[in-house]
Design an enzyme around this catalytic site. Structure first.
Site, PDB file in Angstrom:
ATOM      1  CG  HIS A  77       1.901   1.925  18.747  1.00  0.00           C
ATOM      2  ND1 HIS A  77       1.874   3.073  18.006  1.00  0.00           N
ATOM      3  CD2 HIS A  77       3.187   1.757  19.155  1.00  0.00           C
ATOM      4  CE1 HIS A  77       3.103   3.576  17.942  1.00  0.00           C
ATOM      5  NE2 HIS A  77       3.918   2.797  18.621  1.00  0.00           N
ATOM      6  CE1 TYR A 205      -4.123   6.753  13.158  1.00  0.00           C
ATOM      7  CE2 TYR A 205      -4.563   7.342  10.876  1.00  0.00           C
ATOM      8  CZ  TYR A 205      -4.129   6.430  11.813  1.00  0.00           C
ATOM      9  OH  TYR A 205      -3.705   5.183  11.415  1.00  0.00           O
ATOM     10  N   PRO A 297      -5.083   5.017   2.677  1.00  0.00           N
ATOM     11  CG  PRO A 297      -3.065   6.192   2.555  1.00  0.00           C
ATOM     12  CD  PRO A 297      -4.317   5.924   1.801  1.00  0.00           C
ATOM     13  CE  LYS A 301      -8.529  -1.968   9.363  1.00  0.00           C
ATOM     14  NZ  LYS A 301      -7.486  -2.213  10.323  1.00  0.00           N
ATOM     15  CE1 TYR A 389      -5.751   2.918  12.790  1.00  0.00           C
ATOM     16  CE2 TYR A 389      -4.657   1.591  14.463  1.00  0.00           C
ATOM     17  CZ  TYR A 389      -4.603   2.555  13.470  1.00  0.00           C
ATOM     18  OH  TYR A 389      -3.402   3.143  13.142  1.00  0.00           O
TER      19      TYR A 389
HETATM   20  P1  RFL Z   1       2.463  -4.351  -3.904  1.00  0.00           P
HETATM   21  O1  RFL Z   1       3.177  -4.015  -2.637  1.00  0.00           O
HETATM   22  O2  RFL Z   1       2.082  -3.243  -4.809  1.00  0.00           O
HETATM   23  O3  RFL Z   1       3.337  -5.432  -4.685  1.00  0.00           O
HETATM   24  C1  RFL Z   1       3.033  -5.807  -6.006  1.00  0.00           C
HETATM   25  C2  RFL Z   1       4.312  -6.240  -6.672  1.00  0.00           C
HETATM   26  O4  RFL Z   1       4.021  -6.674  -8.003  1.00  0.00           O
HETATM   27  C3  RFL Z   1       5.021  -6.171  -8.888  1.00  0.00           C
HETATM   28  N1  RFL Z   1       4.457  -6.108 -10.237  1.00  0.00           N
HETATM   29  C4  RFL Z   1       4.739  -7.009 -11.208  1.00  0.00           C
HETATM   30  N2  RFL Z   1       5.518  -8.094 -11.214  1.00  0.00           N
HETATM   31  C5  RFL Z   1       5.591  -8.806 -12.373  1.00  0.00           C
HETATM   32  N3  RFL Z   1       4.948  -8.447 -13.514  1.00  0.00           N
HETATM   33  C6  RFL Z   1       4.141  -7.355 -13.531  1.00  0.00           C
HETATM   34  N4  RFL Z   1       3.512  -7.014 -14.644  1.00  0.00           N
HETATM   35  C7  RFL Z   1       4.019  -6.588 -12.359  1.00  0.00           C
HETATM   36  N5  RFL Z   1       3.336  -5.469 -12.032  1.00  0.00           N
HETATM   37  C8  RFL Z   1       3.607  -5.195 -10.752  1.00  0.00           C
HETATM   38  C9  RFL Z   1       5.365  -4.813  -8.306  1.00  0.00           C
HETATM   39  O5  RFL Z   1       6.654  -4.373  -8.719  1.00  0.00           O
HETATM   40  C10 RFL Z   1       5.304  -5.099  -6.813  1.00  0.00           C
HETATM   41  O6  RFL Z   1       6.550  -5.480  -6.271  1.00  0.00           O
HETATM   42  O7  RFL Z   1       1.100  -5.157  -3.597  1.00  0.00           O
HETATM   43  P2  RFL Z   1       0.767  -6.215  -2.428  1.00  0.00           P
HETATM   44  O8  RFL Z   1       1.849  -7.234  -2.285  1.00  0.00           O
HETATM   45  O9  RFL Z   1      -0.633  -6.618  -2.683  1.00  0.00           O
HETATM   46  O10 RFL Z   1       0.825  -5.353  -1.070  1.00  0.00           O
HETATM   47  C11 RFL Z   1      -0.116  -4.351  -0.783  1.00  0.00           C
HETATM   48  C12 RFL Z   1       0.529  -3.231   0.039  1.00  0.00           C
HETATM   49  O11 RFL Z   1       1.723  -2.818  -0.586  1.00  0.00           O
HETATM   50  C13 RFL Z   1      -0.418  -2.020   0.231  1.00  0.00           C
HETATM   51  O12 RFL Z   1      -1.745  -2.441   0.408  1.00  0.00           O
HETATM   52  C14 RFL Z   1      -0.014  -1.149   1.434  1.00  0.00           C
HETATM   53  O13 RFL Z   1       1.243  -0.585   1.266  1.00  0.00           O
HETATM   54  C15 RFL Z   1      -1.051  -0.046   1.671  1.00  0.00           C
HETATM   55  N6  RFL Z   1      -0.671   0.869   2.761  1.00  0.00           N
HETATM   56  C16 RFL Z   1      -0.875   0.517   4.089  1.00  0.00           C
HETATM   57  N7  RFL Z   1      -1.363  -0.703   4.404  1.00  0.00           N
HETATM   58  C17 RFL Z   1      -1.510  -1.066   5.722  1.00  0.00           C
HETATM   59  O14 RFL Z   1      -1.987  -2.191   5.990  1.00  0.00           O
HETATM   60  N8  RFL Z   1      -1.122  -0.250   6.762  1.00  0.00           N
HETATM   61  C18 RFL Z   1      -0.610   0.985   6.530  1.00  0.00           C
HETATM   62  O15 RFL Z   1      -0.217   1.660   7.491  1.00  0.00           O
HETATM   63  C19 RFL Z   1      -0.495   1.424   5.156  1.00  0.00           C
HETATM   64  N9  RFL Z   1       0.031   2.622   4.854  1.00  0.00           N
HETATM   65  C20 RFL Z   1      -0.116   2.118   2.463  1.00  0.00           C
HETATM   66  C21 RFL Z   1       0.222   2.983   3.543  1.00  0.00           C
HETATM   67  C22 RFL Z   1       0.125   2.527   1.155  1.00  0.00           C
HETATM   68  C23 RFL Z   1       0.646   3.779   0.892  1.00  0.00           C
HETATM   69  N10 RFL Z   1       0.867   4.129  -0.458  1.00  0.00           N
HETATM   70  C24 RFL Z   1       2.089   4.615  -0.938  1.00  0.00           C
HETATM   71  C25 RFL Z   1      -0.133   3.775  -1.445  1.00  0.00           C
HETATM   72  C26 RFL Z   1       0.751   4.235   3.309  1.00  0.00           C
HETATM   73  C27 RFL Z   1       0.940   4.662   1.972  1.00  0.00           C
HETATM   74  C28 RFL Z   1       1.465   6.048   1.772  1.00  0.00           C
HETATM   75  C1  PHB Z   2       2.484   4.716   8.139  1.00  0.00           C
HETATM   76  O1  PHB Z   2       3.191   4.633   9.154  1.00  0.00           O
HETATM   77  O2  PHB Z   2       2.973   4.795   6.994  1.00  0.00           O
HETATM   78  C2  PHB Z   2       1.008   4.738   8.283  1.00  0.00           C
HETATM   79  C3  PHB Z   2       0.447   4.543   9.530  1.00  0.00           C
HETATM   80  C4  PHB Z   2      -0.932   4.594   9.676  1.00  0.00           C
HETATM   81  C5  PHB Z   2      -1.728   4.826   8.580  1.00  0.00           C
HETATM   82  C6  PHB Z   2      -1.169   4.996   7.328  1.00  0.00           C
HETATM   83  C7  PHB Z   2       0.220   4.961   7.166  1.00  0.00           C
HETATM   84  O3  PHB Z   2      -3.073   4.894   8.738  1.00  0.00           O
END
Ligand code: RFL
Ligand code: PHB
Length: 396
Positions: A77, A205, A297, A301, A389
């Site tokens: 993109h 957005y 989100p 990042k 971004y």
């Molecule tokens: P995770 O993915 O939460 O993984 C942590 C893992 O640790 C396990 N765990 C344990 N294991 C053993 N013992 C314990 N006591 C434990 N406690 C927990 C968990 O089961 C899990 O498997 O953290 P990690 O690896 O640091 O990754 C971070 C990302 O998941 C997170 O920052 C992103 O998903 C945030 N995020 C986005 N990030 C982006 O860079 N671009 C995006 O477009 C974006 N969109 C989003 C997002 C997060 C969202 N939500 C749901 C918060 C969109 C959404 C809606």
């Molecule tokens: C997503 O596709 O889940 C997504 C994309 C951009 C964002 C947050 C989430 O800023």
């Protein structure tokens, strides 16, 4: 039953993207690691989260040897749309920064890392319960856990706390050492995944009087949509039809008219929060990813920051094992936090710009409108948005 004792060089707590990526980079450098994950692999893959990868994250996944499917299936993109006041304005990332982002779901990144790990026969203990960190202030820490009723003790040199915001690692650092900084936002995101073509070929957005909306995607046949919602909303009050009516009402007329709807295959509500803990290292324990920091989100990042931490942690550990130098790991927390705070600032700023705040009042509203208008009319302002971004450069 007696405890089973094993040994590794690095014990990784958490098998999300941060833990798996660290495991893969260490493996390629010949360093042993065991991943302990509380959930099952299927559960980890069922969490629908991030969708946008910075070029620096893609480069790191390439270095980890897991970039092939990402390059074949990820969508490149070169811009995104900012919609407000009934109009849509394109932010041309390519023209403003010379870079593009890649749309490729976190689920797919995780799957690619899991596949690489199992192909290499590397140990991941799924369904590890009651994980406890002991001796992190010594040079021989132990991670205790239970699997299938059997107690285990994993001896190691270092522990990588990659266990997300609710994990045990951060909680194992004494409160007297840790400082945390937090902002909780007065709204959440209601997200829907569905197998329909995206409303637009780029992300939209939208800032609308009814609240923020985001049109994203996972592929050309799978859409991911979000609407800002109150924190007390219940999923059962949001049948698909109500969700899509709400989304449509927040889009500019052209996008609203072309939105194709279909049955949701996932629906969830996520609260929005900014959080940073300092330092990101205590003794033999290193925190990485969501275990150390959370961003709302809006700026896409979170996953990218997790990858950036892992880049430095893997490099520091490799230096330590190859050359006996602790410079990289000693500098880990400071170097991570410098860039983390810039992403925290950007995510907070973009959240503030795009959402309706219940208590901002008429003045706050007019300032938001003025900022949006400035942003799309000034090359300098659009450039600052685009530069953040696509991801700020790494200082090395
Ligand atoms: P995770 O993915 O939460 O993984 C942590 C893992 O640790 C396990 N765990 C344990 N294991 C053993 N013992 C314990 N006591 C434990 N406690 C927990 C968990 O089961 C899990 O498997 O953290 P990690 O690896 O640091 O990754 C971070 C990302 O998941 C997170 O920052 C992103 O998903 C945030 N995020 C986005 N990030 C982006 O860079 N671009 C995006 O477009 C974006 N969109 C989003 C997002 C997060 C969202 N939500 C749901 C918060 C969109 C959404 C809606
Ligand atoms: C997503 O596709 O889940 C997504 C994309 C951009 C964002 C947050 C989430 O800023």
């Amino acid at each position: 039953m007696s405890e089973l004792i094993t040994r590794t060089q690095v014990a990784i707590i958490g098998g999300g993207p941060a833990g798996l990526l660290l495991g893969q980079l260490l493996h390629r450098a010949g360093i042993d690691a065991v991943i302990l994950e509380r959930q099952s692999a299927d559960h980890v893959l069922s969490r629908i989260r991030a969708g946008v990868l910075e070029p620096g994250t893609v480069e790191l996944l390439d270095q980890a040897g897991v970039g092939a499917r990402l390059h074949a299936e990820g969508l490149s993109h070169s811009g995104f749309e900012l919609a407000f006041d009934g109009m849509s304005h394109r932010i041309d990332l390519q023209a403003l920064t010379g870079q593009h982002v890649t749309v490729y779901g976190q689920t797919e990144v995780t799957r690619d890392l899991m596949d690489a790990r199992s192909r290499a026969g590397l140990p991941t203990v799924y369904l590890a319960s009651d994980v406890r960190l002991e001796g992190i202030e010594s040079d021989s820490p132990i991670v205790r856990y239970v699997r299938d009723g059997q107690s285990h003790a994993l001896r190691c040199d270092y522990v990588a706390g990659c266990d997300g915001f609710h994990g045990v690692s951060r909680a194992s650092i004494p409160a007297s050492v840790l400082r945390s900084f937090e902002r909780v936002y007065p709204f959440g995101w209601l997200g829907v995944l569905c197998d329909t073509p995206p409303v637009s070929h780029e992300l939209i957005y939208a800032n609308h009087p009814r609240g923020f909306a985001l049109c994203s995607m996972r592929s050309v046949t799978r859409s991911r949509y979000y609407v800002q919602c109150d924190l007390d909303e219940k999923l059962e009050d949001w049948p698909d039809e109500r969700f899509f009516d709400e989304l449509r009402s927040r889009l500019d007329p052209r996008a609203a008219a072309t939105l194709i709807t279909g049955p949701s295959i996932e629906k969830s509500i996520a609260p929005l929060r900014s959080f940073v803990c300092e330092p990101m290292r205590h003794g033999a324990l290193f925190l990485a990813g969501d275990a150390a920091h959370i961003v709302p989100p809006t700026g896409a990042k979170g996953l990218n920051l997790a990858a950036a931490d892992i880049r430095l942690l893997a490099r520091g550990l490799i230096e330590r094992y190859r050359h006996g130098s602790t410079t990289g790991i000693d500098d880990y927390s400071r170097r991570c936090l410098e860039r983390v705070w810039k992403a925290v600032r950007f995510s907070w700023w973009m959240t503030t710009l795009m959402h309706r705040f219940p208590d901002s009042g008429g003045f706050g509203q007019r300032v938001q409108e003025a900022e949006l208008s400035y942003l799309v009319s000034s090359a300098a302002a659009s450039g600052a948005l685009a530069e953040n971004y696509v991801g700020l450069p790494f200082e090395d």
